[in-house]
Design a protein around this motif. Structure first.
Motif, PDB file in Angstrom:
ATOM      1  N   ASN A 121      10.521-105.020  81.136  1.00 34.43           N
ATOM      2  CA  ASN A 121       9.939-106.179  80.461  1.00 34.43           C
ATOM      3  C   ASN A 121       8.543-105.946  79.883  1.00 34.43           C
ATOM      4  O   ASN A 121       7.825-106.890  79.589  1.00 34.43           O
ATOM      5  CB  ASN A 121       9.948-107.399  81.391  1.00 34.43           C
ATOM      6  CG  ASN A 121       9.122-107.169  82.633  1.00 34.43           C
ATOM      7  OD1 ASN A 121       8.467-106.142  82.764  1.00 34.43           O
ATOM      8  ND2 ASN A 121       9.157-108.118  83.556  1.00 34.43           N
ATOM      9  N   ARG A 122       8.172-104.691  79.709  1.00 32.69           N
ATOM     10  CA  ARG A 122       6.916-104.380  79.029  1.00 32.69           C
ATOM     11  C   ARG A 122       7.168-103.786  77.646  1.00 32.69           C
ATOM     12  O   ARG A 122       6.234-103.356  76.988  1.00 32.69           O
ATOM     13  CB  ARG A 122       6.088-103.384  79.858  1.00 32.69           C
ATOM     14  CG  ARG A 122       5.679-103.912  81.238  1.00 32.69           C
ATOM     15  CD  ARG A 122       5.217-102.774  82.120  1.00 32.69           C
ATOM     16  NE  ARG A 122       6.300-101.789  82.236  1.00 32.69           N
ATOM     17  CZ  ARG A 122       6.117-100.471  82.323  1.00 32.69           C
ATOM     18  NH1 ARG A 122       4.904 -99.962  82.335  1.00 32.69           N
ATOM     19  NH2 ARG A 122       7.155 -99.661  82.405  1.00 32.69           N
ATOM     20  N   GLY A 123       8.435-103.716  77.229  1.00 28.99           N
ATOM     21  CA  GLY A 123       8.735-102.963  76.008  1.00 28.99           C
ATOM     22  C   GLY A 123       9.331-103.772  74.877  1.00 28.99           C
ATOM     23  O   GLY A 123       9.567-104.980  74.982  1.00 28.99           O
ATOM     24  N   TYR A 124       9.607-103.066  73.776  1.00 31.18           N
ATOM     25  CA  TYR A 124      10.119-103.660  72.537  1.00 31.18           C
ATOM     26  C   TYR A 124      11.438-104.414  72.755  1.00 31.18           C
ATOM     27  O   TYR A 124      11.623-105.514  72.243  1.00 31.18           O
ATOM     28  CB  TYR A 124      10.317-102.528  71.516  1.00 31.18           C
ATOM     29  CG  TYR A 124      10.967-102.951  70.215  1.00 31.18           C
ATOM     30  CD1 TYR A 124      10.194-103.381  69.151  1.00 31.18           C
ATOM     31  CD2 TYR A 124      12.353-102.895  70.049  1.00 31.18           C
ATOM     32  CE1 TYR A 124      10.790-103.764  67.946  1.00 31.18           C
ATOM     33  CE2 TYR A 124      12.951-103.274  68.854  1.00 31.18           C
ATOM     34  CZ  TYR A 124      12.163-103.708  67.805  1.00 31.18           C
ATOM     35  OH  TYR A 124      12.750-104.082  66.628  1.00 31.18           O
ATOM     36  N   GLY A 125      12.351-103.810  73.507  1.00 37.69           N
ATOM     37  CA  GLY A 125      13.665-104.432  73.696  1.00 37.69           C
ATOM     38  C   GLY A 125      13.557-105.806  74.343  1.00 37.69           C
ATOM     39  O   GLY A 125      14.271-106.739  73.992  1.00 37.69           O
ATOM     40  N   TYR A 126      12.632-105.923  75.270  1.00 38.53           N
ATOM     41  CA  TYR A 126      12.432-107.204  75.962  1.00 38.53           C
ATOM     42  C   TYR A 126      11.881-108.250  74.991  1.00 38.53           C
ATOM     43  O   TYR A 126      12.355-109.395  74.943  1.00 38.53           O
ATOM     44  CB  TYR A 126      11.465-106.984  77.128  1.00 38.53           C
ATOM     45  CG  TYR A 126      11.157-108.238  77.905  1.00 38.53           C
ATOM     46  CD1 TYR A 126      12.107-108.793  78.764  1.00 38.53           C
ATOM     47  CD2 TYR A 126       9.912-108.864  77.781  1.00 38.53           C
ATOM     48  CE1 TYR A 126      11.820-109.944  79.481  1.00 38.53           C
ATOM     49  CE2 TYR A 126       9.631-110.011  78.497  1.00 38.53           C
ATOM     50  CZ  TYR A 126      10.587-110.552  79.342  1.00 38.53           C
ATOM     51  OH  TYR A 126      10.303-111.684  80.052  1.00 38.53           O
ATOM     52  N   ILE A 127      10.906-107.837  74.187  1.00 37.02           N
ATOM     53  CA  ILE A 127      10.298-108.764  73.215  1.00 37.02           C
ATOM     54  C   ILE A 127      11.337-109.144  72.150  1.00 37.02           C
ATOM     55  O   ILE A 127      11.439-110.305  71.745  1.00 37.02           O
ATOM     56  CB  ILE A 127       9.032-108.130  72.593  1.00 37.02           C
ATOM     57  CG1 ILE A 127       7.971-107.936  73.691  1.00 37.02           C
ATOM     58  CG2 ILE A 127       8.491-108.987  71.450  1.00 37.02           C
ATOM     59  CD1 ILE A 127       6.779-107.092  73.272  1.00 37.02           C
ATOM     60  N   ALA A 128      12.124-108.156  71.721  1.00 40.63           N
ATOM     61  CA  ALA A 128      13.182-108.450  70.741  1.00 40.63           C
ATOM     62  C   ALA A 128      14.154-109.490  71.299  1.00 40.63           C
ATOM     63  O   ALA A 128      14.722-110.294  70.557  1.00 40.63           O
ATOM     64  CB  ALA A 128      13.919-107.167  70.362  1.00 40.63           C
TER      65      ALA A 128
END
Ligand SMILES: [Cu+2]
Length: 278
Positions: free
Chosen positions: A39-46
């Motif tokens: 949950n610190r990365g791009y996939g989570y934000i996407a």
């Protein structure tokens, strides 16, 4: 943490050098974030936009509430700002900004997807992180939850024209008209990434998946810029004064009033082919 106000530039105006420069830095920032699978990365934000979290607002609705309202522009402005600040922090590069893709430009309407987002490989031979993203969503048990994003772009001349863009900026005096007309243009660009016959599905064409494709943010940056140009001409809060205190979940520290002035979010738009002075 706050950052100095920086200009978001056109994709076509980014400095291109093999080992340094703005395009290289942008790709590096995306890559670092894309390599983080929690949950610190791009996939989570996407995942905030559609699958699995469904926070986005389109055409007056959001799956999480029965209330309806014109939150499309403020919500996506908060979203882009969130990703932009994340990229700066996570890559330790305070100079990174999200570029805008002016699909109405002559260049796009003759070449289609900009090279920066279309090249398979970077000059160092590594895959271009702006071309595709490996979607992996363990919390979403149904396929397609482990695969690369895909695009099937339509003919370049089918992209919206500058005339359409200028038309809504100058002629839509009412915010409700403007937001609906702008969403139609916005939808057309999303849909442009799928092929009709034979049917080939591009991720940009579905609310569920579009935000996993890195070009989503360049497309929405153009939408945000059009809103900004409209605000310059018609007044920053004209027509949606009653929305100002509504919080923009999941960015709960931001309400609509906090995203009115883009400089407060740490960015501005650089001068452009449209001859607007900033
Ligand atoms: Cu969109």
């Amino acid at each position: 943490m706050s950052y100095p106000v920086l200009h978001r530039k056109s994709i076509y105006a980014l400095e291109v050098h093999p080992e340094s420069g703005e395009l290289n830095n942008l790709r590096a920032a995306f890559k670092i974030s894309m390599d983080i699978n929690d949950n610190r990365g791009y996939g989570y934000i996407a995942g905030f936009h559609g699958v699995p979290s469904w926070y986005c607002w389109h055409h007056q609705t959001d799956r999480r509430t029965t209330i309806s309202g014109p939150y499309f522009l403020p919500w996506h402005r908060a979203y882009l700002s969130y990703l932009e600040i994340h990229l700066k922090q996570n890559s330790n590069d305070p100079t990174v900004t999200i570029p805008y893709w002016d699909w109405s430009s002559n260049q796009s309407r003759s070449e289609g997807v900009p090279k920066a987002y279309d090249e398979e490989k970077m000059p160092n031979g590594e895959p271009n992180p702006l071309k595709t993203f490996h979607v992996q969503i363990p919390s979403y048990p149904r396929p397609p939850n482990d695969r690369y994003t895909r695009r099937y772009p339509g003919p370049p001349q089918a992209l919206p024209t500058d005339e359409q863009v200028q038309g809504i900026i100058h002629n839509d005096n009412n915010f409700d008209d403007f937001i609906l007309d702008l969403q139609e243009i916005h939808d057309a660009v999303h849909g442009w990434f799928s092929n009709i016959n034979p049917p080939l599905f591009g991720d940009m064409g579905a609310v569920a998946w579009s935000s996993y494709d890195p070009i989503f943010y360049a497309h929405h940056c153009m939408i945000d810029r059009i809103w900004y140009l409209w605000q310059l001409e018609h007044g920053p809060t004209t027509g949606f004064e009653q929305l100002l205190d509504v919080p923009l979940a999941p960015f709960d520290l931001l309400s609509v009033k906090d995203v009115i002035d883009i400089r407060r979010l740490g960015y501005d738009y650089a001068g452009s082919i449209h001859n607007v002075s900033f």
